[in-house]
Design an enzyme around this catalytic site. Structure first.
Site, PDB file in Angstrom:
ATOM      1  N   ARG A 126      -3.616   8.143 -10.348  1.00 35.18           N
ATOM      2  CA  ARG A 126      -4.827   8.336 -11.149  1.00 35.18           C
ATOM      3  C   ARG A 126      -6.074   8.654 -10.335  1.00 35.18           C
ATOM      4  NH1 ARG A 126      -5.721   3.651 -14.955  1.00 35.18           N
ATOM      5  NH2 ARG A 126      -4.315   2.408 -13.668  1.00 35.18           N
ATOM      6  N   GLN A 148       8.304   2.004   2.816  1.00 32.77           N
ATOM      7  CA  GLN A 148       9.082   1.942   1.575  1.00 32.77           C
ATOM      8  C   GLN A 148       9.265   3.398   1.131  1.00 32.77           C
ATOM      9  OE1 GLN A 148       7.019   0.533  -1.906  1.00 32.77           O
ATOM     10  NE2 GLN A 148       8.871  -0.256  -2.860  1.00 32.77           N
ATOM     11  N   LYS A 182     -28.558  15.405  22.570  1.00 33.80           N
ATOM     12  CA  LYS A 182     -27.132  15.091  22.660  1.00 33.80           C
ATOM     13  C   LYS A 182     -26.788  14.721  24.093  1.00 33.80           C
ATOM     14  CE  LYS A 182     -24.038  17.512  24.086  1.00 33.80           C
ATOM     15  NZ  LYS A 182     -23.175  18.623  24.539  1.00 33.80           N
ATOM     16  N   ALA A 216       0.830  -1.211   0.000  1.00 37.11           N
ATOM     17  CA  ALA A 216       0.000   0.000   0.000  1.00 37.11           C
ATOM     18  C   ALA A 216       0.859   1.255   0.000  1.00 37.11           C
ATOM     19  CB  ALA A 216      -0.917  -0.002   1.216  1.00 37.11           C
TER      20      ALA A 216
HETATM   21  C1  UD1 Z   1       1.196  -5.406 -10.725  1.00 40.34           C
HETATM   22  C2  UD1 Z   1       1.856  -6.693 -11.267  1.00 40.34           C
HETATM   23  C3  UD1 Z   1       1.057  -7.185 -12.477  1.00 40.34           C
HETATM   24  C4  UD1 Z   1      -0.382  -7.400 -12.093  1.00 40.34           C
HETATM   25  C5  UD1 Z   1      -0.972  -6.124 -11.497  1.00 40.34           C
HETATM   26  C6  UD1 Z   1      -2.359  -6.391 -10.969  1.00 40.34           C
HETATM   27  C7  UD1 Z   1       4.225  -6.433 -10.795  1.00 40.34           C
HETATM   28  C8  UD1 Z   1       5.550  -6.148 -11.353  1.00 40.34           C
HETATM   29  N1  UD1 Z   1       3.215  -6.403 -11.640  1.00 40.34           N
HETATM   30  O1  UD1 Z   1       1.303  -4.442 -11.763  1.00 40.34           O
HETATM   31  O2  UD1 Z   1       1.628  -8.404 -12.960  1.00 40.34           O
HETATM   32  O3  UD1 Z   1      -1.129  -7.780 -13.240  1.00 40.34           O
HETATM   33  O4  UD1 Z   1      -0.159  -5.679 -10.399  1.00 40.34           O
HETATM   34  O5  UD1 Z   1      -2.919  -5.190 -10.505  1.00 40.34           O
HETATM   35  O6  UD1 Z   1       4.094  -6.722  -9.624  1.00 40.34           O
HETATM   36  N2  UD1 Z   1       3.284  -0.909  -4.680  1.00 40.34           N
HETATM   37  C9  UD1 Z   1       4.078  -0.582  -3.621  1.00 40.34           C
HETATM   38  N3  UD1 Z   1       5.370  -0.197  -3.851  1.00 40.34           N
HETATM   39  C10 UD1 Z   1       5.875  -0.149  -5.092  1.00 40.34           C
HETATM   40  C11 UD1 Z   1       5.065  -0.488  -6.180  1.00 40.34           C
HETATM   41  C12 UD1 Z   1       3.766  -0.874  -5.950  1.00 40.34           C
HETATM   42  O7  UD1 Z   1       3.651  -0.618  -2.470  1.00 40.34           O
HETATM   43  O8  UD1 Z   1       7.068   0.198  -5.211  1.00 40.34           O
HETATM   44  C13 UD1 Z   1       1.899  -1.307  -4.429  1.00 40.34           C
HETATM   45  C14 UD1 Z   1       0.900  -0.322  -4.992  1.00 40.34           C
HETATM   46  O9  UD1 Z   1       0.515   0.613  -4.011  1.00 40.34           O
HETATM   47  C15 UD1 Z   1      -0.252  -1.211  -5.407  1.00 40.34           C
HETATM   48  C16 UD1 Z   1       0.399  -2.552  -5.707  1.00 40.34           C
HETATM   49  O10 UD1 Z   1       1.662  -2.525  -5.088  1.00 40.34           O
HETATM   50  O11 UD1 Z   1      -1.164  -1.418  -4.355  1.00 40.34           O
HETATM   51  C17 UD1 Z   1       0.518  -2.825  -7.173  1.00 40.34           C
HETATM   52  O12 UD1 Z   1       1.259  -1.812  -7.765  1.00 40.34           O
HETATM   53  P1  UD1 Z   1       0.929  -1.319  -9.213  1.00 40.34           P
HETATM   54  O13 UD1 Z   1       1.859  -0.245  -9.561  1.00 40.34           O
HETATM   55  O14 UD1 Z   1      -0.525  -1.090  -9.350  1.00 40.34           O
HETATM   56  O15 UD1 Z   1       1.343  -2.638 -10.037  1.00 40.34           O
HETATM   57  P2  UD1 Z   1       1.118  -2.856 -11.564  1.00 40.34           P
HETATM   58  O16 UD1 Z   1       2.216  -2.210 -12.289  1.00 40.34           O
HETATM   59  O17 UD1 Z   1      -0.269  -2.504 -11.902  1.00 40.34           O
END
Ligand code: UD1
Ligand code: CA
Length: 490
Positions: free
Chosen positions: A53, A110, A388, A47
């Site tokens: 977006r 992170q 209240k 998270a």
């Molecule tokens: C990721 C998956 C993809 C999958 C998709 C489903 C990877 C490389 N790819 O892609 O295969 O189909 O999810 O939704 O894992 N997050 C962090 N720290 C980071 C990056 C992300 O906490 O450095 C969290 C984001 O907040 C989010 C989740 O991880 O909740 C997924 O990140 P997001 O960037 O949406 O991943 P996708 O590129 O969509």
């Protein structure tokens, strides 16, 4: 971030479900030479992302769905699956997220969002050596069911896989990692959309981002992930290819209901997920014996508890830890937050927050109960009343246009139209006590602190600045005791 809310309901393979009571009790078991052994499960929820977006100042996972922030759905589901609190990987808005979730989770920060692989790695210092298996999910998938996660974890334990992951089959794969399988159906790896060839892009079995890993293997291999040459991110998905290269088993289970893996990336998704959750909760209560006249305009939070034969009329909200007793009718147009409501009550066009209603209370139209309002059995509160932090005793009636604050009111009191407890002197709040069987005349101002004795009466328009003894009539501005009512009756 993937466009993972574009869900099309096509035919999906349906894995056989086999829950056992041990799993339901949040302990995962696996069979080995020594028989059945229990397995420690840890849960990491990602998270840290910004949620660009959403176009919002608020971190994405704090956007409310029904009555609470999105992230709490993931945390509460975790509590039903894993015996220990989940580890939340937080980054954007870390302090706000911590404040909202509190001690229901553990946290790792992170600092830079370098990818999902890097995100899970942040949990290593906390979890290494602490668990046999690590479940990874996202904080922005509030429709995910505990049963689905339990099933995935159990499959993982029984199959001795190194990685067991959830997939989804969609008509439109845009935005997702694609699942690569060989001719026999064995998983070979996951390719991210940005890195995929045109042939790979056509694959419709997709990665949803939910995995169970063998823990020692995970902690050993996470640091070996190399940044993607295309996006520069450390992809968690690379672990799948690594396990396959080592000849280790990777299992992929398609989710039964694609709706569960709807993720929120935009406010359009937020509305879709809210609608889906509303429908799910309403259906559960209707099947349990609650009448919901118009489920599309009725919103019930997941912490509410309703008895059979409750009737909810249109435009009604039941939020927070509310309970509603048998035979009670609420709405149309009611907002209930964290209230305990008894049996056979009637709440009509009203707002009730942190209030208690005993049985057979009726309120409205246009009543407002605020924190600490307690209406005993059979209280009647008509239009335009506000209460209240006050107790109204059994059978007390407050028909029209009154404010009662910081008061203790006995049984069978009549509160005339327009009565006001003047509880605030500009600095402090003061208490009003009205004993049983009192009659407060219309438009009486009760300047607190003040006590009205049992059986007393005030005349219309009185301003009461001093205590009134029992069985005494008082009136005037300021009201003065005039004569004893009991002597008069004799
Ligand atoms: C990721 C998956 C993809 C999958 C998709 C489903 C990877 C490389 N790819 O892609 O295969 O189909 O999810 O939704 O894992 N997050 C962090 N720290 C980071 C990056 C992300 O906490 O450095 C969290 C984001 O907040 C989010 C989740 O991880 O909740 C997924 O990140 P997001 O960037 O949406 O991943 P996708 O590129 O969509
Ligand atoms: Ca995403």
């Amino acid at each position: 971030m993937g466009d993972n809310a574009l869900i099309h309901h096509g035919p999906v393979p349906f894995p056989s479900l086999c829950y056992n009571s041990v799993v339901m009790a949040r302990v995962v078991t696996r069979e080995n030479e020594e028989g059945i052994v229990s397995m420690q499960l840890a849960h990491v929820i990602l998270a840290a992302g910004k949620g660009t977006r959403m176009k919002s100042r608020l971190p994405k996972v704090l956007h409310p769905i029904l009555d609470k922030p999105m992230i709490l759905y993931a945390v509460e589901t975790s509590n039903r699956v894993s015996p220990q609190p989940p580890v939340l990987v937080i980054g954007h808005g870390a302090e706000q997220v911590k404040a909202a979730v509190g001690d229901r989770a553990r946290y790792v920060v992170q600092k830079e969002q370098l990818g999902t692989g890097h995100a899970v790695l942040q949990a290593r210092p906390l979890l290494e050596g602490q668990a046999d298996a690590v479940l990874v999910t996202y904080g922005d998938m509030p429709l995910l069911r505990a049963e689905t996660l339990r099933h995935l974890v159990q499959e993982h334990a029984q199959s001795h896989a190194t990685i067991t992951m959830l997939t989804v089959v969609l008509d439109d794969p845009h935005g997702y990692g694609r699942i690569l399988r060989d001719k026999e159906g064995n998983v070979l790896g996951i390719v991210e959309e940005a890195d995929a060839t045109p042939e790979q892009r056509a694959i419709r079995e997709l990665n949803v981002g939910i995995y169970v890993f063998d823990a020692p293997w995970l902690w050993e291999h996470l640091p070996r992930i190399q940044p993607s040459p295309v996006k520069g991110e450390y992809y968690l998905t690379d672990l799948v290819g690594m396990a396959v290269d080592e000849g280790l088993p990777v299992h992929a289970l398609p989710v039964e209901d694609p709706e569960e893996v709807l993720g929120v990336n935009t406010r359009v998704h937020l509305a879709e997920v809210t609608r889906a959750l509303q429908r799910r909760v309403n259906e559960q209560w209707m099947l349990a014996g609650v009448t919901i006249v118009d489920p599309d305009t009725t919103y019930i939070g997941t912490d509410a508890r309703l008895a059979p034969d409750v009737v909810l009329h249109p435009q009604t909200y039941i939020y927070g830890e509310s309970t509603i007793g048998e035979g009670t009718e609420v709405g149309p147009q009611a907002y209930i937050y964290a209230c305990q409501i008894g049996k056979n009550c009637r709440v009509f066009y009203s707002v009730l927050e942190q209030a208690t209603l005993e049985d057979e209370v009726d309120i409205g139209p246009f009543g407002h109960l605020r924190r600490g309002a307690h209406l005993a059995r059979g209280v009647h509160m008509g239009n335009f009343g506000e209460v209240k932090n006050s107790y109204l005793g059994p059978g007390t009636k407050m028909g029209h246009f009154s404010y009662i604050g910081d008061a203790e009111i006995g049984a069978n009191v009549n509160i005339g139209a327009g009565t006001i407890t003047c509880n605030y002197d500009g600095k402090r709040k003061h208490k009003t006590i009205i004993e049983d069987d009192v009659f407060i005349g219309s438009d009486t101002m009760l300047v607190a602190p003040v006590r009205i004795g049992k059986g007393a009466k005030t005349g219309a328009g009185s301003v009461v600045t001093r205590d009134i003894p029992p069985h005494t009539l008082a009136y005037g501005v300021p009201a003065k005791p005039k004569r004893n009512l009991q002597e008069e009756d004799d």
